[in-house]
Design a protein around this motif. Sequence first.
Motif, mmCIF file in Angstrom:
data_model
loop_
_atom_site.group_PDB
_atom_site.id
_atom_site.type_symbol
_atom_site.label_atom_id
_atom_site.label_comp_id
_atom_site.label_asym_id
_atom_site.label_seq_id
_atom_site.Cartn_x
_atom_site.Cartn_y
_atom_site.Cartn_z
ATOM 1 N N ASN A 134 0.821 -1.221 0.000
ATOM 2 C CA ASN A 134 0.000 0.000 0.000
ATOM 3 C C ASN A 134 0.851 1.265 0.000
ATOM 4 N N SER A 138 0.405 4.032 -2.816
ATOM 5 C CA SER A 138 0.123 5.423 -2.474
ATOM 6 C C SER A 138 1.186 6.359 -3.044
ATOM 7 N N SER A 163 -6.090 -0.279 -0.251
ATOM 8 C CA SER A 163 -5.605 -0.480 -1.627
ATOM 9 C C SER A 163 -6.640 0.026 -2.632
ATOM 10 N N THR A 166 -7.180 3.863 -2.492
ATOM 11 C CA THR A 166 -6.049 4.571 -3.116
ATOM 12 C C THR A 166 -6.239 4.659 -4.619
#
Length: 616
Positions: A134, A138, A163, A166
């Motif tokens: 993640n 990101s 996830s 994002t």
Amino acid sequence: MRSFSPPSLDLRAAQLGTNSKKRYPIKRSCLVRSLLDLSSQGHLSEAISSLDQFVRRGIRLPTKILANLLQQCGNGRFLREGKWVHLHLKLTGLKHPTTLLANHLISMYFKCGDDVEARKVFDKTSVRNLYSWNNMLSGYVKLKNLNAARKLFDEMPERDIVSWNTMVIGYAQNGLPDEALRFYKVLRRLSIGYSEFSFAGVLTACVKLKDKELVRQVHGEVLVAGFLSNIVLSSSVLDAYAKCGEMGEARRFFDQMPLRDVLAWTTMVSGYAHWGDMKSACELFHQMPEKNSVSWTALIAGYARNGLGHEALSLFAKMIRFRIRPDQFTFSSCLCACAGVASLKHGKQVHGFLVRTNFRPNTIVVGSLIDMYTKCGSLEIASRVFSFLGDKQNVVLWNTMISALAQHGLGEQALKMFEEMVGARVEPDRITFVVTLNACSHSGLVQEGIRIFKYMTRDYGMDPDQEHYACLIDLLGRAGCFKELMNQLDKMPFKPDNRIWNALLGVCRIQGNLELGRKVAEHLIELDPQSSTAYVLLSSIYVALGRWELGEKVRKLMDERHVKKERAVSWIEINNKVHTFTVSDRLHPMKEVIYSVLEQLAGQIEVDFSFLIDER
């Protein structure tokens, strides 16, 4: 006994109490204390420079301290210092750092804009957890590298709500709302749940798509999910309604909100101002229980955008009296207001305030300064503002200056400015070519304009869009090159939109090609029934052809469709006061005196003209 020491002291205590069998306990504690003091006092470079002493003494710092240093490097965008910490890890036996340190390294590199090094750390991390994946996802999204983010997302062995959120937010914020909605729909079908951030992302997509029905649907889902008590998410729903033009829905939602913070109030003020309802915006602004600089700026910007420059400047003066600190957008809006009413005096006052308060303007404010001086007729001062800039690597400022020269009919100087920009290794964008082509058009530089148009594709691989073709048509038409103009229309890789038809209509008016102008105007009215330009020119063409009844019919059609012609405005400054006039103006307080003088002038002109005729 429980400690109430600051976090930094707790950190020291934690590391001093560990590894007590070290060879240099006294020296070690002094070194660590010195490093922590330096970093906590903002002297990060000096703190990291002292890491060399730890290497020489074979001392390995605790993970918590190293992670803290990396976090500070990332937050401050200190890439060089971050790389020193990374090197220190390698020199102290952590060539393959723990998962925790690897995640901090990845965050630091992404925050500093170095996705290549972040990827290297990720690839070398032997044990990756979901946070590691993640973290990378990101980072790519924040750097707008959505292709890399999507590839990584597809490779993830496990995905959680973070996830998916994002990816939804990433696509929504980077101009791909349809893809954001697709991801959101898949997320809702999964059994992993959702969070406030899931709705924040899809609301952004709704705004991009201007989809009112979808906003209502998401509003309902937020209500069912029980998240309306979240003031930030409620403000996002409010903002989506406002930006989609649903101010009635926005007001109803606003009135029903149990808790309204300054953001919610400002969103409503900004929404009313954006859609031109300055009365409602002003009323709500004065009802606000608390205001900040953003609230003041929202109303100032609304006045400036809606042609109420004097009201914008009056509100700015009031804001200063209340000692509310203006921000970059406040100054930009005020300078736009000055340009809108052509008030050089007020523009200079705003500029002077910037200088006196040591305010460091960003690119937008500097561009607004140049634009204001240009529109107030002071091209020399605009050029001086540009020449005094230390950093000229921003293409927006070059575009503003080229446009300023074009507006004053200085096409050759605009071309020279374009060449200087290229020489300074500033890469032109699509706006650069639009303003440069306009400069050529208004100065009759046909060959130079054609060269610039070709240069755009050949040297920069940039495909011309509708606006570039509209500029080219205007350029060729003004020069009377109708054959070349028609060739360019045939070569266009897309169907012409109203910008191109408007350009062609303008050319017909200039060159007196009434028959072609009539056909173009009729077609343009079909494309854009609310465009006043097409109606006015078509009416003028019919009158010029002696078809008075058709000209009158077009005018009636305008009234039936409630199409308003934008009235031309003139300004004159007398005794430090700007007077504004429109055609057949009856609102000016001195209208009786003005029209009396005009009648005298008209009478004198007739007498003089008769005298000249008699003399001949």
